[in-house]
Enzyme design. Structure first.
Site, PDB file in Angstrom:
ATOM      1  N   HIS A 106      54.541  10.810 147.631  1.00  0.00           N
ATOM      2  CA  HIS A 106      54.742  11.811 146.584  1.00  0.00           C
ATOM      3  C   HIS A 106      55.958  12.700 146.844  1.00  0.00           C
ATOM      4  CE1 HIS A 106      50.970  10.392 145.286  1.00  0.00           C
ATOM      5  NE2 HIS A 106      50.194  11.192 145.961  1.00  0.00           N
ATOM      6  N   ASP A 156      50.061  10.765 154.262  1.00  0.00           N
ATOM      7  CA  ASP A 156      49.316  10.853 153.010  1.00  0.00           C
ATOM      8  C   ASP A 156      50.170  11.373 151.865  1.00  0.00           C
ATOM      9  OD1 ASP A 156      46.817  10.713 151.500  1.00  0.00           O
ATOM     10  OD2 ASP A 156      46.890  12.899 151.491  1.00  0.00           O
ATOM     11  N   GLU A 170      47.317  22.086 148.100  1.00  0.00           N
ATOM     12  CA  GLU A 170      45.965  21.844 147.618  1.00  0.00           C
ATOM     13  C   GLU A 170      45.019  22.913 148.151  1.00  0.00           C
ATOM     14  OE1 GLU A 170      44.755  17.480 147.535  1.00  0.00           O
ATOM     15  OE2 GLU A 170      46.223  17.494 149.155  1.00  0.00           O
ATOM     16  N   LYS A 196      53.438  12.007 135.880  1.00  0.00           N
ATOM     17  CA  LYS A 196      53.212  13.330 135.319  1.00  0.00           C
ATOM     18  C   LYS A 196      54.395  13.701 134.426  1.00  0.00           C
ATOM     19  CE  LYS A 196      50.446  14.862 139.276  1.00  0.00           C
ATOM     20  NZ  LYS A 196      49.177  15.103 138.570  1.00  0.00           N
ATOM     21  N   ARG A 236      31.968  -6.244 145.832  1.00  0.00           N
ATOM     22  CA  ARG A 236      30.920  -6.885 146.630  1.00  0.00           C
ATOM     23  C   ARG A 236      29.545  -6.696 146.007  1.00  0.00           C
ATOM     24  NH1 ARG A 236      33.861  -4.307 151.004  1.00  0.00           N
ATOM     25  NH2 ARG A 236      35.014  -5.832 152.253  1.00  0.00           N
ATOM     26  N   LYS A 255      46.611  21.057 152.891  1.00  0.00           N
ATOM     27  CA  LYS A 255      45.263  21.231 152.355  1.00  0.00           C
ATOM     28  C   LYS A 255      44.750  22.625 152.689  1.00  0.00           C
ATOM     29  CE  LYS A 255      43.810  16.405 152.177  1.00  0.00           C
ATOM     30  NZ  LYS A 255      43.670  16.464 150.702  1.00  0.00           N
ATOM     31  N   HIS A 306      50.984   8.013 141.230  1.00  0.00           N
ATOM     32  CA  HIS A 306      50.638   8.693 139.980  1.00  0.00           C
ATOM     33  C   HIS A 306      51.425   9.981 139.780  1.00  0.00           C
ATOM     34  CE1 HIS A 306      47.897  10.706 142.836  1.00  0.00           C
ATOM     35  NE2 HIS A 306      47.995  11.740 142.035  1.00  0.00           N
ATOM     36  N   LYS A 309      46.295  25.893 144.513  1.00  0.00           N
ATOM     37  CA  LYS A 309      46.722  24.526 144.220  1.00  0.00           C
ATOM     38  C   LYS A 309      47.983  24.638 143.375  1.00  0.00           C
ATOM     39  CE  LYS A 309      45.302  20.251 141.862  1.00  0.00           C
ATOM     40  NZ  LYS A 309      45.833  19.331 142.877  1.00  0.00           N
ATOM     41  N   LYS A 368      48.931   3.697 146.996  1.00  0.00           N
ATOM     42  CA  LYS A 368      49.326   4.108 148.327  1.00  0.00           C
ATOM     43  C   LYS A 368      48.052   4.306 149.162  1.00  0.00           C
ATOM     44  CE  LYS A 368      48.572   8.890 148.199  1.00  0.00           C
ATOM     45  NZ  LYS A 368      47.905   9.761 149.151  1.00  0.00           N
TER      46      LYS A 368
END
Length: 523
Positions: free
Chosen positions: A260, A255, A236, A202, A65, A360, A198, A365, A168
């Protein structure tokens, strides 16, 4: 103990074709003024261009935009490139920008004319990839416009091939996933649609299939007779960050689990495809999803633990609770942690529990797959060592280290008969000297080549939603949500009720449960 990767290295040259020899194309990025384009897509494309791995000629067109010139677009994206200036200067000459109003057919007509002019001036043969780096609600809008204006058609009106890439989430339940698919297919055929995940790109994730099916030592014991349980974790340290607007409506199950976690599960549990081809591999993944044993409504709490992070500390620094994050509803009941125990109802995996955990603000991680083998069936050492000997464990590390490690028993040196677990490690960083492309480089190359191996197929999307949607509906319809949603301090491994299962996945692990903080304890 380390693995020697030199022996026989020249016996198996990589058969993957070099993308520099593929057909020229134009990559059109919608949402080009957004974060994904600047942080991931453009740096990945620039790295590929600098290393000569993109086809020639290549054109990259940003759309959004925001009104800006080609020069302004290039200058804006240069800030996200950390490599040398000559590489960027060469790549910047392939970058163009065209403003688009997503709800305007006239605006898309102008884009179509702009792309045809670029095709003629840059000899890209009408081959195009349309990458939707936009909010998900715009996926059907953009796809519909491309279809209506004939840009999705292949081999007509000066078009070559056409592909569309969507990130996603693929809907928020089964109904919306099917509706999104219907909108995508108003102009594009299934073989033209690339649903990106993604995680699949990996290196260690891809190596799961190689480990299982290219080695004779693992597959014969990859079943219920030898494996006690499988654990998969994607934890995470980060909180919701700048994604509060999306995340507070989605939560951890939508999510992470629908995409995943289900992909990692399928790669671990699938049967060997007859050929290493995208459709054959997708068929075997679909069989895993079809075999997932549904949760009975009355037993959801026996197989699912949900949590939401409270205040705590990460790396010694205090962090806010989820409900205090900017953009989050102060009364939010959105889960930021989930630990699920599920079973695959087929011959290979009957009775073997799979523990899937993601959250989270966890202590570390970490992303990895743990395959815990059964204890030896008979202990001839019971008079010396007792009844139990620690079982073998295979760990497929994805983050922070890409590695494969196998733990087994060995006699400790000395006159006494003592066993000690030892580990045999294969580490990507120390075993291979050549640089590895990141996940987005891999998926972009595969999309240019038309290889669907690292992407979702629609039947897999729908099967996963068919499993998860009833669970989500039952949780959201629960008359007492606080009964399901347990708080956990940021910097821990999740809520207290999950500790028993999390120990199976996290321990042994640096910073494991022996140092997990609990409310009132130091970090």
């Amino acid at each position: 103990m380390e693995v020697n990767t030199n022996s026989g290295a020249s016996d198996h040259p990589c058969p993957r074709p070099d993308p520099a020899g593929t057909e020229p194309c134009t990559i059109v990025i919608f949402g080009a003024s957004g974060d994904l384009t600047a942080r991931k897509l453009i740096p990945a494309l620039c790295s590929l261009y600098a290393s000569g791995r993109l086809p020639q000629p290549i054109t990259v067109v940003g759309c959004g935009r925001t009104v800006m010139s080609h020069e302004q677009f290039r200058a804006r994206l240069k800030n996200g490139w950390s490599g040398d200036d000559p590489a960027w200067t060469r790549f910047a000459g392939q970058l163009f920008y065209h403003p688009v109003a997503y709800d305007s057919a006239d605006s898309f007509q102008g884009l179509a004319e702009f792309l045809r002019d670029l095709d003629q001036s840059r000899n890209t043969a009408g081959n195009r990839i349309f990458y939707l780096a936009t909010p998900p609600f715009l996926y059907p809008v953009v796809a519909g416009m491309l279809g209506d204006l004939g840009l999705a058609a292949e081999g007509t009106s000066g078009n070559g091939w056409a592909r569309i890439v969507v990130e996603k989430p693929f809907g928020r339940d089964l109904t919306t996933a099917m509706e999104l698919d219907r909108k995508l297919h108003t102009g594009f055929q299934e073989q033209q649609v690339f649903r990106i995940d993604h995680y699949l790109a990996k290196e260690t994730v891809q190596n799961i299939l190689m480990l299982r099916f290219a080695n004779a030592i693992f597959e014969p014991i990859w079943n219920r007779s030898f494996i006690d349980y499988v654990g998969i974790i994607a934890g995470e340290q980060l909180g919701v960050e700048h994604r509060a607007g999306y995340y507070d409506r989605a939560g951890v199950l939508r999510d992470m689990f629908q995409n995943h976690m289900m992909q990692l599960l399928a790669l671990t549990a699938m049967e060997p495809p007859s050929l290493f081809e995208a459709d054959r591999a997708q068929d075997e993944k679909a069989k895993v999803y079809r075999s997932l044993k549904p949760f009975a409504a009355a037993s959801i709490q026996d197989n699912l633990i949900l949590g939401q992070y409270g205040a705590g500390s990460i790396a010694g620094k205090p962090v806010a609770a989820y409900r205090q994050e900017p953009g989050v509803d102060p009364d939010s009941l959105t889960p930021t942690f989930a630990l699920m125990r599920l079973h695959i109802d087929n011959w290979r995996w009957q009775g073997v529990p799979f523990y899937l955990a993601s959250g989270k603000r966890l202590r570390n991680k970490v992303t990895r797959i743990v395959v815990q083998f059964k204890e030896v069936p008979h202990s001839m050492f019971r008079q010396v060592l007792g009844e139990h000997i620690s079982a073998n464990r295979l760990i497929l590390g994805i983050y922070p280290r890409e590695e494969i490690s196998l733990t087994f028993q060995a006699k400790r040196p000395g006159s006494k008969f003592c066993l000690q677990p030892v580990t045999m490690d294969f580490n990507y960083d120390t075993s291979f000297s050549s640089p590895r492309p990141d996940a987005y480089q891999n998926v972009l190359l595969d999309c240019i080549q038309g290889d669907q191996m690292l992407f979702w197929r629609q039947d897999g999307v729908e099967l996963c939603w068919s499993f998860l949607s009833p669970i989500l509906e039952a949780c959201e319809a629960c008359p007492d949500p606080d009964m399901l949603l347990k708080s956990y301090p940021a910097g821990s491994w999740g809520p207290a009720p999950a500790e028993k299962w999390m120990r199976l996945i996290v321990n042994p692990f640096p910073g494991g449960y022996e140092s997990t903080p609990r409310p009132g304890s130091p970090a």
